[in-house]
Design an enzyme around this catalytic site. Structure first.
Site, PDB file in Angstrom:
ATOM      1  N   GLU A  74       0.814  -1.214   0.000  1.00 11.28           N
ATOM      2  CA  GLU A  74       0.000   0.000   0.000  1.00 11.28           C
ATOM      3  C   GLU A  74       0.849   1.267   0.000  1.00 11.28           C
ATOM      4  O   GLU A  74       0.359   2.342  -0.361  1.00 11.28           O
ATOM      5  CB  GLU A  74      -0.926   0.009   1.213  1.00 11.28           C
ATOM      6  CG  GLU A  74      -0.225   0.204   2.556  1.00 11.28           C
ATOM      7  CD  GLU A  74      -1.181   0.149   3.732  1.00 11.28           C
ATOM      8  OE1 GLU A  74      -2.337  -0.278   3.536  1.00 11.28           O
ATOM      9  OE2 GLU A  74      -0.774   0.529   4.840  1.00 11.28           O
ATOM     10  N   HIS A  95      10.293 -24.732   1.020  1.00 14.23           N
ATOM     11  CA  HIS A  95      10.299 -25.946   0.209  1.00 14.23           C
ATOM     12  C   HIS A  95       9.487 -25.758  -1.069  1.00 14.23           C
ATOM     13  O   HIS A  95       9.753 -26.408  -2.074  1.00 14.23           O
ATOM     14  CB  HIS A  95       9.773 -27.129   1.019  1.00 14.23           C
ATOM     15  CG  HIS A  95      10.661 -27.487   2.155  1.00 14.23           C
ATOM     16  ND1 HIS A  95      11.899 -28.053   1.978  1.00 14.23           N
ATOM     17  CD2 HIS A  95      10.518 -27.316   3.490  1.00 14.23           C
ATOM     18  CE1 HIS A  95      12.472 -28.243   3.165  1.00 14.23           C
ATOM     19  NE2 HIS A  95      11.668 -27.802   4.088  1.00 14.23           N
ATOM     20  N   LYS A 210     -13.585   0.542  -4.210  1.00 13.33           N
ATOM     21  CA  LYS A 210     -14.623   0.879  -3.216  1.00 13.33           C
ATOM     22  C   LYS A 210     -15.808   1.541  -3.883  1.00 13.33           C
ATOM     23  O   LYS A 210     -16.961   1.264  -3.566  1.00 13.33           O
ATOM     24  CB  LYS A 210     -14.032   1.797  -2.147  1.00 13.33           C
ATOM     25  CG  LYS A 210     -12.984   1.149  -1.253  1.00 13.33           C
ATOM     26  CD  LYS A 210     -12.443   2.153  -0.255  1.00 13.33           C
ATOM     27  CE  LYS A 210     -11.385   1.542   0.647  1.00 13.33           C
ATOM     28  NZ  LYS A 210     -10.815   2.530   1.607  1.00 13.33           N
TER      29      LYS A 210
END
Length: 217
Positions: A74, A95, A210
Site C-alpha cells: 500500500e 520448500h 470501493k
C-alpha cells in the site's frame, strides 16, 4: 488503534511502544544508518529487483510478514513504481518457493529474519528409524538449532545465486523487540518512498474498487 486489541489480549503495549521509540531514537542518532543504505539500494534498483521476498524463521512472525506485505504494497506501489512484497515462513514455505528462487528468473531481493533464542527447550529425539537414516544428523539437537541452521543454509545457497540479501537477527520475540522491528520497517518504507519520489502515506489505488462496490448496491 492497533494497541487496543493487543492490550485486550494481555500483551505489554508499553514495552511495544518503548521498543519502537528506542529504534526511532537510535535511527535519528545515526546509529542505524545502515537503514538508509538499504533504502537507497531498493530505490536505485527497483526496476532491476522489483520484488522483495521476506523469509521469517518463526511461526510467531506469521502475522508480521503479512503486515510487511500490506505495508510495502500500500505504500510503495504508486506512480508506476513498485517493490512487490512476498512474505514466507521458513522453513515451511521455503520448500515450495526455494526452487523458484534457485532456478527461476532472479530479479529479487531477499530478507531473512532470524530469531536467536526461541525460549524453548524442545529437543529432537535421538532415535534411529529404518530407511530414514539420512535424517539422523539432526538427532539430539534442539529445534532452535535446526531452524537457525536451516535459515543459514538457505541463505548460503541463495548467496551462490548472487541475490542481494540482508539478514535481520532478533535476540528473542517479545513486545520490545517487536516494537523495534515494526519501527525498522516503518522508517525503511518511508525512506524508500521518499527516494522514489512518491507519497507513502496515501492509498488512492484502492478507491476505485470501493466506488465500484458501492455502485453495485
Amino acid at each position: 488503534m492497533g494497541t487496543v486489541p493487543l492490550k485486550a489480549a494481555g500483551l505489554n503495549v508499553k514495552n511495544l511502544l518503548e521498543g519502537a521509540k528506542e529504534f526511532r531514537k537510535k535511527f535519528f542518532q545515526k546509529k542505524e544508518w545502515h537503514l538508509n543504505k538499504k533504502a537507497a539500494f531498493y530505490a536505485q534498483n527497483y526496476q532491476k529487483y522489483p520484488i522483495n521476498v521476506m523469509f521469517a524463521y518463526s511461526n510467531m512472525l506469521s502475522s508480521f510478514k503479512d503486515w510487511f506485505v500490506q505495508l510495502f504494497g500500500e505504500s510503495l506501489g504508486k506512480d508506476g513504481k513498485e517493490i512487490m512484497p512476498v512474505g514466507h515462513i521458513g522453513s515451511i514455505d521455503q520448500h515450495s518457493f526455494l526452487q523458484l528462487l534457485m532456478e527461476g528468473m532472479g530479479k529479487k531481493t531477499l530478507t531473512f529474519v532470524k530469531i536467536e533464542n526461541f525460549q524453548s527447550k524442545l529437543t529432537i529425539p535421538d532415535i534411529n528409524l529404518p530407511y530414514l537414516e539420512a535424517t539422523d544428523f539432526v538427532n539430539a539437537h534442539t529445534f532452535n538449532e535446526l531452524i537457525n541452521k536451516e535459515c543459514d543454509s538457505t541463505l548460503e545457497a541463495l548467496l551462490s545465486k548472487n541475490y542481494p540479501i540482508d539478514l535481520i537477527t532478533i535476540s528473542q520475540i517479545n513486545e520490545k523487540n517487536t516494537g523495534n522491528l515494526i519501527m525498522y520497517y516503518e522508517i525503511l518504507t518511508s525512506a524508500i518512498g521518499s527516494l522514489l519520489g512518491i507519497n507513502t502515506y496515501n492509498q488512492p489505488g484502492v478507491e476505485l474498487g470501493k466506488q465500484i462496490l458501492r455502485n453495485k448496491f
